[in-house]
Design a protein around this motif. Structure first.
Motif, short mmCIF file in Angstrom:
data_model
loop_
_atom_site.label_atom_id
_atom_site.label_comp_id
_atom_site.label_asym_id
_atom_site.label_seq_id
_atom_site.Cartn_x
_atom_site.Cartn_y
_atom_site.Cartn_z
N GLN A 192 -6.49 -2.04 -0.72
CA GLN A 192 -6.33 -1.54 -2.20
C GLN A 192 -5.63 -2.57 -2.73
OE1 GLN A 192 -5.06 2.73 -1.66
NE2 GLN A 192 -7.04 3.42 -1.85
N VAL A 211 -6.60 1.75 2.51
CA VAL A 211 -5.56 1.52 1.78
C VAL A 211 -4.85 0.13 1.98
CG1 VAL A 211 -4.92 3.93 1.55
CG2 VAL A 211 -4.00 2.70 3.58
N ARG A 235 2.92 4.84 -2.40
CA ARG A 235 2.61 5.82 -3.43
C ARG A 235 2.82 5.51 -4.99
NH1 ARG A 235 6.98 9.26 -0.38
NH2 ARG A 235 7.54 7.01 -0.18
N TYR A 273 -3.78 4.73 -3.75
CA TYR A 273 -3.28 5.20 -2.24
C TYR A 273 -3.21 6.67 -2.28
CZ TYR A 273 0.22 5.97 1.14
OH TYR A 273 0.96 6.66 2.20
N PHE A 328 -2.01 -1.01 7.62
CA PHE A 328 -0.87 0.09 7.22
C PHE A 328 -0.72 0.91 8.60
CE2 PHE A 328 -0.55 4.53 5.92
CZ PHE A 328 0.24 4.32 4.77
N ARG A 346 -4.67 8.98 0.58
CA ARG A 346 -3.65 9.92 1.21
C ARG A 346 -4.11 11.36 1.32
NH1 ARG A 346 2.60 10.93 1.02
NH2 ARG A 346 2.22 13.07 1.84
N ALA A 358 0.95 -1.14 0.00
CA ALA A 358 0.03 0.01 -0.15
C ALA A 358 0.95 1.42 -0.12
CB ALA A 358 -0.99 -0.03 1.27
#
Ligand code: CP3
Length: 341
Positions: free
Chosen positions: A58, A55, A27, A32, A71, A36, A25
């Protein structure tokens, strides 16, 4: 039918290794980045159970990995201990350094750390029931040495110099700090297991910077204490240890720490590790995350090579370190196709 990840961690050799990725999870995923942005910043995301659960899920939706990893971040423990923490976008974490005897003395007790991190357990309680039946849930924490390096320096450093200086020049003070972190980490991981983590991973990202004698004392010994305490409280829950950069010292670490699985970085070859590490039990790893940036035929040949090298024993396919923000999400599909055929 037990989940494939848990079967591998229990020592079973599977025809297709279960697979997940460190920083899955993150960038490199547009979804994500969107969540964020919705959270505002990274720490707000960590402490928002609904969005943190989102996230966490995901990469499971996109790739059907065999495991979801909570996370959060390893630096939430020092923050709960009392160190001021913030993240500088594009640079990384910053902490107000904890180096003075009075500052170490003033750190919060483990029970209070456990209590303060309750939003994290709520994330686990939300994720658990939302996972597919075959997908395992992983909790995690930083190892005391790695957490200490950030608390002492106040940031990531290329050589962990400030922490090395403190352990050499003020060993008693350093031991006191390590003990506070270790106690808090035991409570934190225990609470994660109670909230539904089916296994936990201990990240010692800077283990490799310790010389041999200090490695045993500051990487292995605290990890062993954490695992022994968790095993006493939750005998059936497997633990993964990641002493990154251990090199030849990877050999024997499973026995030395009591870990059920040793996570390997990409600096040891799978062929060497199959002979020297996997003979003691499950290993996890160890594709170089750079292949998920560059892709091409090497991504597939390297993935197949690692799968083949570890095919004779219990193996969890993973990267040697976290996937980077510049990775191509399609390359993850290519890696999975090479593993799952
Ligand atoms: O693996 C996962 O997907 C679970 C979540 C997770 C994060 N950090 C989220 C994160 C995990 C397991 C970690 C562990 C972590 N955090 C480690 C140990 C593993 C490793 O990478 O060596 C360390 C050393 C940290 C401390 C930390 N957090 C650093 C140095 C940084 C900055 C570097 C970077 O990648 O930006 C972070 C930030 C961080 N932690 C991000 C994520 C997704 C990026 C934050 C963002 O969205 O901007």
């Amino acid at each position: 039918m037990t989940k494939p990840l848990l079967r591998a961690l229990a020592g079973e050799t599977l025809p297709t290794p279960p697979v997940w990725m460190m920083r899955q999870a993150g960038r490199y995923l547009p979804e994500y980045k969107a969540t964020r942005a919705q959270a505002g910043d990274f720490l707000s995301l960590c402490y928002n159970p609904e969005l943190a659960a989102e996230v966490t899920l995901q990469p499971i939706r996109r790739y059907d990995f065999d495991a979801a990893i909570l996370f959060a971040d390893i630096l939430l423990v020092p923050q709960a201990l009392g160190a001021e923490l913030w993240f500088v976008t594009g640079e990384g974490p910053r902490l107000a350094p904890v180096t003075e005897p009075a500052q170490i003395e003033a750190l919060r007790p483990a029970a209070e750390v456990r209590e303060r991190l309750s939003p994290i357990y709520e994330t686990l309680r939300l994720v658990g029931p939302a996972l597919p039946a075959q997908t395992a849930l992983i909790g995690f924490a930083g190892a005391p040495w790695t957490v200490a390096t950030y608390m002492i320096a106040g940031r990531g450093t290329p050589d962990q110099g400030p922490a090395h200086e403190m352990r050499e020049k003020a060993p008693e003070l350093f031991d006191a700090l390590m003990e506070r972190i270790t106690d808090a980490t035991i409570e934190y991981l225990d609470a994660q297991i109670e909230a539904g983590a089916e296994t936990v991973k201990i990240f010692d990202s800077w283990a490799g910077s310790l010389p041999a004698d200090a490695f045993a004392r500051y990487s292995i010994a605290p990890i062993r204490r954490i695992i022994a305490e968790l095993k006493a409280r939750h005998p059936g829950v497997p633990v993964i240890a990641f002493p990154r950069g251990a090199g030849a010292a990877y050999e024997g670490i499973a026995h030395a720490t009591g870990a059920d699985c040793i996570a390997l970085d990409q600096f040891v070859t799978a062929e060497w590790a199959a002979e020297h590490v996997q003979r003691d039990g499950c290993v996890q790893g160890n594709l170089d995350p750079a292949h998920l940036v560059s892709g091409g035929p090497e991504l597939e040949t390297e993935t197949r090579r690692i799968k083949a090298a570890f095919a004779g024993g219990p193996h969890v396919f993973n990267l040697g370190h976290g996937i980077t923000p510049d990775a191509d999400p399609d390359n993850v599909h290519r890696m999975l196709a090479a593993i799952r055929g």
